[in-house]
Design a protein around this motif. Structure first.
Motif, PDB file in Angstrom:
ATOM      1  N   HIS A   1      24.394  69.906  57.805  1.00 23.61           N
ATOM      2  CA  HIS A   1      24.272  69.289  56.484  1.00 23.61           C
ATOM      3  C   HIS A   1      24.445  67.771  56.611  1.00 23.61           C
ATOM      4  N   GLN A   2      25.486  67.383  57.368  1.00 21.91           N
ATOM      5  CA  GLN A   2      25.754  65.958  57.556  1.00 21.91           C
ATOM      6  C   GLN A   2      24.583  65.275  58.269  1.00 21.91           C
TER       7      GLN A   2
ATOM      8  N   GLU B   1      21.777  64.914  55.775  1.00 20.15           N
ATOM      9  CA  GLU B   1      22.203  63.960  54.753  1.00 20.15           C
ATOM     10  C   GLU B   1      22.152  62.530  55.307  1.00 20.15           C
TER      11      GLU B   1
ATOM     12  N   SER C   1      14.385  62.949  40.299  1.00 20.40           N
ATOM     13  CA  SER C   1      15.653  63.047  39.572  1.00 20.40           C
ATOM     14  C   SER C   1      16.545  61.847  39.877  1.00 20.40           C
ATOM     15  N   ASP C   2      17.439  61.579  38.938  1.00 16.47           N
ATOM     16  CA  ASP C   2      18.380  60.479  39.058  1.00 16.47           C
ATOM     17  C   ASP C   2      19.190  60.600  40.340  1.00 16.47           C
ATOM     18  N   GLU C   3      19.268  59.524  41.100  1.00 17.60           N
ATOM     19  CA  GLU C   3      20.033  59.509  42.357  1.00 17.60           C
ATOM     20  C   GLU C   3      19.645  60.657  43.287  1.00 17.60           C
TER      21      GLU C   3
ATOM     22  N   ALA D   1      19.367  63.687  42.744  1.00 19.19           N
ATOM     23  CA  ALA D   1      20.343  64.771  42.601  1.00 19.19           C
ATOM     24  C   ALA D   1      19.748  66.120  43.004  1.00 19.19           C
ATOM     25  N   ASN D   2      18.469  66.313  42.719  1.00 23.94           N
ATOM     26  CA  ASN D   2      17.856  67.603  43.066  1.00 23.94           C
ATOM     27  C   ASN D   2      17.809  67.818  44.569  1.00 23.94           C
TER      28      ASN D   2
ATOM     29  N   THR E   1      19.910  66.507  46.707  1.00 24.53           N
ATOM     30  CA  THR E   1      21.292  66.772  47.106  1.00 24.53           C
ATOM     31  C   THR E   1      21.617  68.248  46.929  1.00 24.53           C
ATOM     32  N   LYS E   2      21.184  68.790  45.810  1.00 21.19           N
ATOM     33  CA  LYS E   2      21.454  70.189  45.506  1.00 21.19           C
ATOM     34  C   LYS E   2      20.700  71.105  46.470  1.00 21.19           C
TER      35      LYS E   2
ATOM     36  N   ASP F   1      22.301  70.934  49.869  1.00 21.43           N
ATOM     37  CA  ASP F   1      23.589  71.629  49.878  1.00 21.43           C
ATOM     38  C   ASP F   1      23.371  73.136  49.973  1.00 21.43           C
TER      39      ASP F   1
END
Lengths: 438, 246
Positions: free
Chosen positions: B89-90, B93, B177-179, B181-182, B184-185, B188
């Motif tokens: 994940h890291q 990311e 999406s803002d920042e 976010a999608n 990121t989700k 994750d």
């Protein structure tokens, strides 16, 4: 009171009006269904409820963050929701999937430009507690101070948006699970959902919460009540860093079998906190969720999570003692007048039934104030009696407008009384209100 | 004058960064080598000592990002204490973070690679190798520690992971999406799946299952086909049937 940020006022009013609308929705639906056999519909509702509630709320608990917040919000209106639904929602408090260290690192790095292990002397990647829109980690500042770092779920505002889209779709079915008599209309429901959403979006502003926490830390000086101080340099829109308070949640604390005297003392402190906040500052910590209190072995209490603050109007603060006094005197006409003086609108042509119900309700409110100190162990069904009384009041068009401040006052004291019942404490509720002599 | 290795490396990175700027602004087609070298403050001809073609600049930056990801991961002191799921994940990311300043440029990389997959594939090989080494290293360490079982088709896994990361990057480029976010989700949740697949050794098991099915069923049928062709009586019968009018 002049120091209150305006947005704060606006924010609180959202919840207040939602509560009013849900209440009014109840009245409306009731009025529309005069011919339905009450027993039949209730039985049908219950059956449907049992089969579907679990399924529905399993779906809701998948919604990280939003569900927890929504559960909290609905939890405020406990009397509105059937037992089973409440149980499912309560579970969601504990079912939030934790953020892993990668996401925690990402948030900290985005906000402060360095990784948690560089920003803090040490940082525990395992969360110590779940918070409504995030989770709490323990860390240590360079000077050795232990701190609690609350981290918001990255992209939670986005999640809230999409969750609410989903919620709008499933809510009409969810509403069908409620007993017919308490089912709000589609319009009321839509408004409520919209308002909860905008309130939630505002709650993602952690800087405001940090500001509130600091305000209470500066202004609340009550012996035995601790409010954590805020470390501004480690706060941002998505992160709040405060002093780490020691202490355990109520259930854990009770397991250590604290003595009656210590339990009484803790409860008395919470009561002083509530009364002082209103009388001195006109501003209260309005989220009496048991998780927000940390108990220490000696009965001192730490107060955390300042996401929900209510500021009362001067008018309300001024009239509240006389309202309580007239309720205690049992003078229903005077009580009605005082209610009106704080902004309630009560039907002018009360028949004797309505008067009786109202009298019974005010009698219920007065009950714990009618003794030097009220024993919540002996009267452990006190808060539960509210359910029936409220239902009866709701079935009559007595109250046309409930004053918003009063809703917050009642709700917070109701939450505190629930805690006192769990503590089986004896508490002096009279002191400080200038009540008529017994 | 002999240029030190360090200076050379600095010039190389300066050229790559200039390429990102120019290509992001003008698009890959319209960007010129001359403009890139000027932007990097390098003499016009010198750029060819480093990158003989514009394509090499394009993919050179991909390698540079991959290298940065590795450096970043190595700088996390307790990275080896992360679970494999968290490590992967890291890794992804960090890749997103490193690509963030050059996100427009990455769009160009994607569209060019889509248009000329062969060139892309060839010029990306260094980046892929580095990614493979990083992934394999994490996987090996995890197997040694007993965190996950032996993965029978280990050679395949780095390629699958590369494809997974590429898919995440592609999703991210389209994420409005803002920042982000999608993304990121998605990251994750999908890294949870990746982690679970590795813990369960699912890829290996799936392949085992396929090869089992293949051997026992497909090959069996192959045998019966063989028999079919080998059996003169049936063949004859078929011919007879087909030649009905004779």
């Amino acid at each position: 009171m002049s120091t209150v940020p305006r947005s704060q006022l606006a924010r609180s009013s959202v919840v207040g009006s939602t509560a009013v609308k849900i209440g009014l929705g109840k009245l409306k639906t009731k009025a529309k269904r005069p011919f339905l056999s009450h027993e039949n519909s209730e039985a049908a509702d219950q059956e449907q409820l049992n089969s579907e509630a679990e399924l529905l709320f399993k779906a809701i608990t998948q919604l990280r963050g939003t569900a927890v917040k929504l559960a909290q919000f609905l939890g405020m209106e406990t009397e509105l929701l059937p037992e089973r639904v409440r149980k499912e929602l309560a579970k969601s408090y504990h079912q939030v999937p934790p953020l892993n260290r990668v996401l925690v690192g990402k948030v900290i790095e985005n906000e402060f430009g360095s990784r948690p292990d560089k920003l803090f002397k040490c940082f525990d990647p395992e969360a110590i507690a779940a918070a409504s829109l995030g989770q709490v980690h323990q860390a240590e500042l360079d000077n050795g101070t232990s701190v609690a770092v609350k981290i918001q779920y990255p992209g939670i505002h986005q999640t809230i948006e999409s969750d609410f889209k989903l919620l709008r779709k499933i809510a009409p079915q969810g509403i069908n699970l409620l007993p017919k008599s308490t089912r709000p209309t589609k319009e009321v429901l839509d408004n409520a959902i919209t308002e909860v959403e905008s309130r939630l979006q505002e709650e993602t502003n952690y800087l405001l919460e940090a500001e509130n926490t600091q305000w209470f830390a500066n202004n609340l000086q009550i012996d035995g009540i601790q409010v954590p101080c805020v470390y501004e340099n480690y706060c941002s829109n998505r992160v709040i860093t405060t002093e780490l308070l020691t202490g355990v949640h109520i259930d854990q604390w009770l397991e250590t079998k604290p003595s009656q005297a210590v339990r009484n003392q803790a409860a008395q402190r919470l009561q002083s906190l509530f009364r002082n906040s209103i009388i001195k500052h006109g501003r209260i910590h309005a989220d009496p969720n048991p998780g927000n209190y940390l108990f220490k072995p000696d009965g001192r209490v730490g107060l955390i999570d300042f996401g929900c603050i209510k500021t009362f109007s001067n008018q309300f603060v001024e009239h509240l003692p006389s309202l309580l006094a007239s309720i205690c005197n049992g003078d229903i006409d005077h009580t009605l007048k005082t209610y009106e003086s704080i902004g309630m609108v009560i039907s002018t042509d009360l028949n004797s039934d309505m008067r009786d119900s109202l009298a019974e309700f005010t009698h219920w409110i007065a009950h714990p104030f009618m003794t030097e100190s009220f024993d919540f162990k002996e009267n452990n069904t006190y808060t539960n009696q509210a359910h029936e009384l409220m239902q009866r009041l709701n079935s009559m068009p007595t109250v046309e407008k409930i004053q918003e401040d009063l809703i917050f006052f009642e709700r917070t004291s109701y939450g505190l009384f629930k805690i006192f019942e769990r503590l089986e404490a004896t508490v002096d509720l009279r002191t400080g209100w200038n009540l008529p002599a017994l | 004058m002999k240029i030190s290795k360090k200076v050379k490396e600095q010039t190389r990175i300066r050229l790559l960064e200039a390429a990102v700027d120019v290509i992001s602004e003008k698009g890959f087609e319209k960007a010129s080598m001359r403009e890139i070298s000027r932007r990097a403050d390098v003499a016009d001809a010198t750029i060819y000592n480093y990158f003989s073609t514009k394509e090499k600049l394009l993919y050179g930056y991909c390698e540079h990002v991959q290298q940065q990801v590795m450096d970043e991961l190595m700088s996390i002191e307790d990275f080896h204490e992360y679970s494999l799921r968290d490590q992967l994940h890291q890794m992804t990311e960090t890749k997103l973070t490193k690509w963030l300043p050059a996100r427009e440029f990455l769009t160009e990389v994607f569209s060019y690679t889509f248009a000329s997959p062969a060139t892309g594939n060839e010029l990306l090989s260094e980046t892929k190798n580095l990614s493979k080494r990083m992934f394999t290293d994490l996987l090996d360490a995890s197997i040694e520690a007993g965190e996950i079982p032996e993965q029978p088709y280990q050679d395949l896994l780095p390629r699958l992971f590369w494809d997974y990361e590429t898919a995440i990057l592609a999703y991210w480029l389209k994420d409005t999406s803002d920042e982000f976010a999608n993304t990121t989700k998605l990251l994750d949740q999908s890294s949870e799946i990746v982690g679970q697949l590795l813990i369960g050794g699912v890829v290996g098991k799936t392949l085992d299952m396929f090869s089992f099915l293949f051997r026992t069923h497909v090959l069996q049928h192959m045998n019966s086909l063989e028999n079919l062709f080998a059996d003169p009586e049936i063949m004859a019968a078929k011919r007879k049937f087909m030649g009905g009018e004779a």
